[in-house]
Scaffold this motif. Structure first.
Motif, mmCIF file in Angstrom:
data_model
loop_
_atom_site.group_PDB
_atom_site.id
_atom_site.type_symbol
_atom_site.label_atom_id
_atom_site.label_comp_id
_atom_site.label_asym_id
_atom_site.label_seq_id
_atom_site.Cartn_x
_atom_site.Cartn_y
_atom_site.Cartn_z
ATOM 1 N N THR A 161 30.266 29.366 36.577
ATOM 2 C CA THR A 161 30.517 29.602 37.716
ATOM 3 C C THR A 161 31.088 30.472 38.627
ATOM 4 O O THR A 161 32.352 31.131 38.318
ATOM 5 C CB THR A 161 30.952 27.937 37.506
ATOM 6 O OG1 THR A 161 30.807 27.244 37.603
ATOM 7 C CG2 THR A 161 31.209 27.599 39.133
ATOM 8 N N TRP A 162 30.664 30.936 39.637
ATOM 9 C CA TRP A 162 31.022 32.609 40.045
ATOM 10 C C TRP A 162 31.127 32.054 41.381
ATOM 11 O O TRP A 162 29.848 31.241 42.320
ATOM 12 C CB TRP A 162 29.841 33.250 39.780
ATOM 13 C CG TRP A 162 29.265 33.752 39.116
ATOM 14 C CD1 TRP A 162 28.495 32.818 38.075
ATOM 15 C CD2 TRP A 162 30.147 34.338 37.876
ATOM 16 N NE1 TRP A 162 28.055 32.923 36.706
ATOM 17 C CE2 TRP A 162 29.559 34.572 36.533
ATOM 18 C CE3 TRP A 162 31.243 35.472 37.905
ATOM 19 C CZ2 TRP A 162 29.487 34.805 35.657
ATOM 20 C CZ3 TRP A 162 31.184 35.785 36.518
ATOM 21 C CH2 TRP A 162 30.585 36.073 35.625
ATOM 22 N N THR A 163 32.082 32.715 42.509
ATOM 23 C CA THR A 163 32.025 32.887 43.296
ATOM 24 C C THR A 163 31.017 33.912 44.126
ATOM 25 O O THR A 163 31.198 35.291 43.355
ATOM 26 C CB THR A 163 33.401 32.794 43.854
ATOM 27 O OG1 THR A 163 34.164 31.556 44.576
ATOM 28 C CG2 THR A 163 33.037 32.435 46.422
ATOM 29 N N VAL A 164 30.063 33.945 45.018
ATOM 30 C CA VAL A 164 28.977 34.968 45.373
ATOM 31 C C VAL A 164 29.812 35.617 47.118
ATOM 32 O O VAL A 164 29.793 35.504 47.438
ATOM 33 C CB VAL A 164 27.742 34.298 45.238
ATOM 34 C CG1 VAL A 164 27.289 35.887 45.307
ATOM 35 C CG2 VAL A 164 27.265 33.664 44.094
ATOM 36 N N TYR A 165 29.647 37.310 46.985
ATOM 37 C CA TYR A 165 30.361 37.918 47.907
ATOM 38 C C TYR A 165 28.919 38.741 47.901
ATOM 39 O O TYR A 165 28.365 39.284 46.716
ATOM 40 C CB TYR A 165 31.431 38.644 47.514
ATOM 41 C CG TYR A 165 32.278 37.488 47.798
ATOM 42 C CD1 TYR A 165 33.133 37.369 48.761
ATOM 43 C CD2 TYR A 165 32.569 37.118 46.917
ATOM 44 C CE1 TYR A 165 34.435 36.659 49.171
ATOM 45 C CE2 TYR A 165 33.661 36.196 46.481
ATOM 46 C CZ TYR A 165 34.600 36.017 47.378
ATOM 47 O OH TYR A 165 36.025 35.427 48.013
ATOM 48 N N LYS A 166 28.232 39.029 49.050
ATOM 49 C CA LYS A 166 27.871 40.226 49.524
ATOM 50 C C LYS A 166 27.787 40.714 50.434
ATOM 51 O O LYS A 166 28.455 40.399 51.645
ATOM 52 C CB LYS A 166 26.054 39.303 50.051
ATOM 53 C CG LYS A 166 24.928 39.688 49.813
ATOM 54 C CD LYS A 166 23.588 39.192 51.105
ATOM 55 C CE LYS A 166 22.306 39.843 51.360
ATOM 56 N NZ LYS A 166 22.292 40.769 52.452
#
Length: 237
Positions: A161-166
């Motif tokens: 499980t990841w926190t995604v940054y763009k």
């Protein structure tokens, strides 16, 4: 970070053309370096299908040495000052060179021993062959470090499980996946992450995946800290 991506790309491309005589600092590699070791700033070698880079690219860096028993068992002793800005990204790289839709699998397993202090992340750095897109997978982090861009929420992909940054640094798009809890070992199924970016988010098309790197993005390691890759496999087909 905005400068880290540019630095890693530029230095990776320049490294083979540079003389490897310049040594940064006075650190020494450990006695366990049975096959290869270097303290050269851009020192690199290829072992059993993996290319290893010392890769001290950031400003204000201290000393750093990398040693290797193989391309999949290696480590770093780094003594970088307690200042801001990424100093280095020592890593092992495997080249894939396949379009996403041609891949049937892309996986990696890792087992690392990392310090409890300092400021760094342990991460995969995945690039398309044109270096238009960078996908970072942080499996652990310590200290005041953070990804480029803005949060896109959490997602469970590839067994984690990841926190995604763009974000973007002006030269390329950066997609960072930060594991929601630190891990010292595990297996990452990378292909579903790439397909999620391509097919679900439509952030890029059918890119050809070039480099899959794994290493330590080090901001500070004052007093000298050791980072050890006990084992690593990267496989794509």
């Amino acid at each position: 970070m905005a400068t880290s991506t540019i630095g890693r790309v530029a230095k990776a491309l320049l490294a083979p053309a540079l003389a490897l005589g310049a040594t940064v600092g006075l650190a020494s590699a450990p006695a366990s370096a049975a096959v290869w070791n270097t303290c050269d700033q851009w020192g690199n070698t290829t072992l059993n299908g993996y290319t290893l880079y010392n890769n001290i690219w950031g400003s204000g860096a201290g000393s750093q040495c990398v040693w290797a028993n193989s391309g999949t068992n290696w480590g770093v002793h780094a003594d970088h000052p307690n200042t801001g800005g990424i100093k280095s990204y020592p890593n092992a790289k495997k080249v894939i060179n396949k379009p996403i839709t041609s891949l049937t699998s892309l996986t990696s397993s890792y087992n690392v021993t990392v310090p409890a202090s300092g400021a760094y992340n342990t991460s995969y750095d995945i690039w398309d062959t044109d270096y238009d897109y960078e996908i970072m997978l942080w499996v652990n982090k310590t200290g005041p470090v953070g990804p480029l861009g803005t949060s896109q929420g959490n997602v469970t992909l590839g067994g984690h499980t990841w926190t995604v940054y763009k974000g973007t640094n002006g030269a390329n798009e950066v997609f960072s996946f930060i594991r929601t809890s630190n891990s010292g070992s595990g297996t990452v199924n990378i292909l579903p992450i790439l397909k999620w970016i391509k097919d679900t988010k439509h952030w890029f098309g059918n890119e050809t995946i070039g480099d899959v790197q794994f290493g330590y993005e080090i901001t500070s390691s004052s007093g000298g800290l050791d980072f050890t890759t006990n084992s690593l496999t990267i496989s794509g087909s």
